[in-house]
Design a protein around this motif. Structure first.
Motif, PDB file in Angstrom:
ATOM      1  N   MET A   1    -118.165  38.262  76.399  1.00 39.38           N
ATOM      2  CA  MET A   1    -119.017  38.439  75.228  1.00 39.38           C
ATOM      3  C   MET A   1    -120.251  39.237  75.622  1.00 39.38           C
ATOM      4  SD  MET A   1    -120.601  35.499  72.855  1.00 39.38           S
ATOM      5  CE  MET A   1    -122.071  35.796  71.947  1.00 39.38           C
ATOM      6  N   ALA A   2    -120.632  40.172  74.778  1.00 39.52           N
ATOM      7  CA  ALA A   2    -121.826  40.977  75.029  1.00 39.52           C
ATOM      8  C   ALA A   2    -123.060  40.103  74.801  1.00 39.52           C
ATOM      9  CB  ALA A   2    -121.857  42.173  74.095  1.00 39.52           C
ATOM     10  N   ASP A   3    -123.970  40.136  75.742  1.00 39.34           N
ATOM     11  CA  ASP A   3    -125.173  39.334  75.550  1.00 39.34           C
ATOM     12  C   ASP A   3    -126.230  40.131  74.790  1.00 39.34           C
ATOM     13  OD1 ASP A   3    -126.431  41.006  77.448  1.00 39.34           O
ATOM     14  OD2 ASP A   3    -126.064  39.603  79.073  1.00 39.34           O
ATOM     15  N   ALA A   4    -127.281  39.444  74.395  1.00 35.26           N
ATOM     16  CA  ALA A   4    -128.335  40.064  73.595  1.00 35.26           C
ATOM     17  C   ALA A   4    -128.974  41.237  74.329  1.00 35.26           C
ATOM     18  CB  ALA A   4    -129.384  39.023  73.213  1.00 35.26           C
ATOM     19  N   TYR A   5    -129.057  41.163  75.649  1.00 32.05           N
ATOM     20  CA  TYR A   5    -129.657  42.235  76.426  1.00 32.05           C
ATOM     21  C   TYR A   5    -128.838  43.520  76.293  1.00 32.05           C
ATOM     22  CZ  TYR A   5    -131.596  44.816  80.353  1.00 32.05           C
ATOM     23  OH  TYR A   5    -132.168  45.782  81.119  1.00 32.05           O
ATOM     24  N   VAL A   6    -127.517  43.404  76.389  1.00 30.34           N
ATOM     25  CA  VAL A   6    -126.647  44.572  76.258  1.00 30.34           C
ATOM     26  C   VAL A   6    -126.766  45.158  74.856  1.00 30.34           C
ATOM     27  CG1 VAL A   6    -124.239  45.331  76.219  1.00 30.34           C
ATOM     28  CG2 VAL A   6    -125.034  43.849  78.054  1.00 30.34           C
ATOM     29  N   LEU A   7    -126.756  44.311  73.839  1.00 27.83           N
ATOM     30  CA  LEU A   7    -126.885  44.797  72.468  1.00 27.83           C
ATOM     31  C   LEU A   7    -128.216  45.497  72.260  1.00 27.83           C
ATOM     32  CD1 LEU A   7    -125.334  41.850  70.463  1.00 27.83           C
ATOM     33  CD2 LEU A   7    -124.262  43.984  71.180  1.00 27.83           C
ATOM     34  N   HIS A   8    -129.273  44.940  72.824  1.00 21.84           N
ATOM     35  CA  HIS A   8    -130.595  45.548  72.713  1.00 21.84           C
ATOM     36  C   HIS A   8    -130.620  46.923  73.379  1.00 21.84           C
ATOM     37  CE1 HIS A   8    -134.924  45.875  72.464  1.00 21.84           C
ATOM     38  NE2 HIS A   8    -134.963  46.104  73.757  1.00 21.84           N
ATOM     39  N   GLU A   9    -129.919  47.061  74.505  1.00 20.43           N
ATOM     40  CA  GLU A   9    -129.858  48.346  75.201  1.00 20.43           C
ATOM     41  C   GLU A   9    -129.131  49.400  74.375  1.00 20.43           C
ATOM     42  OE1 GLU A   9    -127.949  47.647  78.934  1.00 20.43           O
ATOM     43  OE2 GLU A   9    -129.841  47.396  79.968  1.00 20.43           O
ATOM     44  N   ILE A  10    -128.092  48.996  73.650  1.00 19.58           N
ATOM     45  CA  ILE A  10    -127.300  49.939  72.871  1.00 19.58           C
ATOM     46  C   ILE A  10    -128.066  50.402  71.633  1.00 19.58           C
ATOM     47  CG2 ILE A  10    -125.200  50.220  71.496  1.00 19.58           C
ATOM     48  CD1 ILE A  10    -123.820  48.283  73.455  1.00 19.58           C
ATOM     49  N   GLN A  11    -128.704  49.470  70.932  1.00 18.29           N
ATOM     50  CA  GLN A  11    -129.434  49.830  69.716  1.00 18.29           C
ATOM     51  C   GLN A  11    -130.546  50.809  70.058  1.00 18.29           C
ATOM     52  OE1 GLN A  11    -130.303  45.864  68.215  1.00 18.29           O
ATOM     53  NE2 GLN A  11    -129.058  46.346  66.419  1.00 18.29           N
ATOM     54  N   GLY A  27    -127.836  52.700  65.011  1.00 18.50           N
ATOM     55  CA  GLY A  27    -128.494  51.775  64.097  1.00 18.50           C
ATOM     56  C   GLY A  27    -128.024  50.359  64.365  1.00 18.50           C
ATOM     57  N   GLU A  28    -126.815  50.065  63.919  1.00 13.86           N
ATOM     58  CA  GLU A  28    -126.230  48.738  64.064  1.00 13.86           C
ATOM     59  C   GLU A  28    -125.119  48.759  65.109  1.00 13.86           C
ATOM     60  OE1 GLU A  28    -127.340  46.043  62.381  1.00 13.86           O
ATOM     61  OE2 GLU A  28    -128.843  47.308  61.416  1.00 13.86           O
ATOM     62  N   VAL A  29    -124.895  47.609  65.701  1.00 17.06           N
ATOM     63  CA  VAL A  29    -123.788  47.421  66.637  1.00 17.06           C
ATOM     64  C   VAL A  29    -122.910  46.326  66.045  1.00 17.06           C
ATOM     65  CG1 VAL A  29    -123.113  46.787  68.979  1.00 17.06           C
ATOM     66  CG2 VAL A  29    -125.264  48.015  68.600  1.00 17.06           C
ATOM     67  N   HIS A  30    -121.625  46.622  65.887  1.00 12.54           N
ATOM     68  CA  HIS A  30    -120.699  45.656  65.324  1.00 12.54           C
ATOM     69  C   HIS A  30    -119.734  45.193  66.401  1.00 12.54           C
ATOM     70  CE1 HIS A  30    -121.938  46.030  61.100  1.00 12.54           C
ATOM     71  NE2 HIS A  30    -122.345  47.210  61.513  1.00 12.54           N
ATOM     72  N   ASP A  63    -124.716  56.546  79.470  1.00  7.90           N
ATOM     73  CA  ASP A  63    -125.484  57.053  80.597  1.00  7.90           C
ATOM     74  C   ASP A  63    -126.956  56.824  80.271  1.00  7.90           C
ATOM     75  OD1 ASP A  63    -126.498  58.327  82.807  1.00  7.90           O
ATOM     76  OD2 ASP A  63    -125.775  60.320  82.279  1.00  7.90           O
ATOM     77  N   GLY A  64    -127.509  55.749  80.791  1.00  6.43           N
ATOM     78  CA  GLY A  64    -128.899  55.399  80.469  1.00  6.43           C
ATOM     79  C   GLY A  64    -129.025  55.073  78.998  1.00  6.43           C
ATOM     80  N   GLN A  65    -129.888  55.793  78.299  1.00  2.99           N
ATOM     81  CA  GLN A  65    -130.104  55.575  76.869  1.00  2.99           C
ATOM     82  C   GLN A  65    -129.253  56.495  76.009  1.00  2.99           C
ATOM     83  OE1 GLN A  65    -131.423  52.410  76.690  1.00  2.99           O
ATOM     84  NE2 GLN A  65    -132.344  53.257  74.860  1.00  2.99           N
ATOM     85  N   ASP A  66    -128.238  57.121  76.577  1.00  4.19           N
ATOM     86  CA  ASP A  66    -127.364  58.019  75.836  1.00  4.19           C
ATOM     87  C   ASP A  66    -125.952  57.452  75.783  1.00  4.19           C
ATOM     88  OD1 ASP A  66    -129.353  60.005  75.442  1.00  4.19           O
ATOM     89  OD2 ASP A  66    -128.985  60.788  77.454  1.00  4.19           O
TER      90      ASP A  66
END
Length: 103
Positions: A1-11, A27-30, A63-66
């Protein structure tokens, strides 16, 4: 399961098309209903595209924030609409999977 940290990094990450063109920001991650892993993101394509579009993360690389996806701007811009503020219904997800040839 993706944790909140990973989701925060993607958004808020920048999303890049297969041809190197910048699409916009996540915008959103589903999440997948069964695995709770990120499988779809929404991207705002800018001023002349007022709605967000769904883009699959399958085959994407980060790759980082991309985030680099395997689809062109044109493919994303012409994708079927769905309301990103609500969870994807199985029907909407099926339509998007067919559109992006994920089945």
């Amino acid at each position: 399961m993706a944790d909140a940290y990973v989701l925060h990094e993607i958004q808020g990450s920048s999303v890049w098309a297969v041809d190197g063109e910048r699409l916009g920001l996540v915008g959103e991650v589903h999440l997948d209903r069964n695995t709770a892993e990120p499988v779809w993101i929404t991207v705002d394509l800018g001023l002349f595209e007022p709605e967000e579009h769904y883009v699959p993360l399958e085959g994407a690389r980060r790759d980082g924030q991309d985030i680099f996806v395997n689809y062109s701007r044109d493919q994303v811009a012409h994708s079927p609409g769905a309301n990103p503020e609500n969870p994807l219904s199985p029907r909407e997800e099926g339509i998007l999977m067919d559109y992006y040839s994920l089945r």
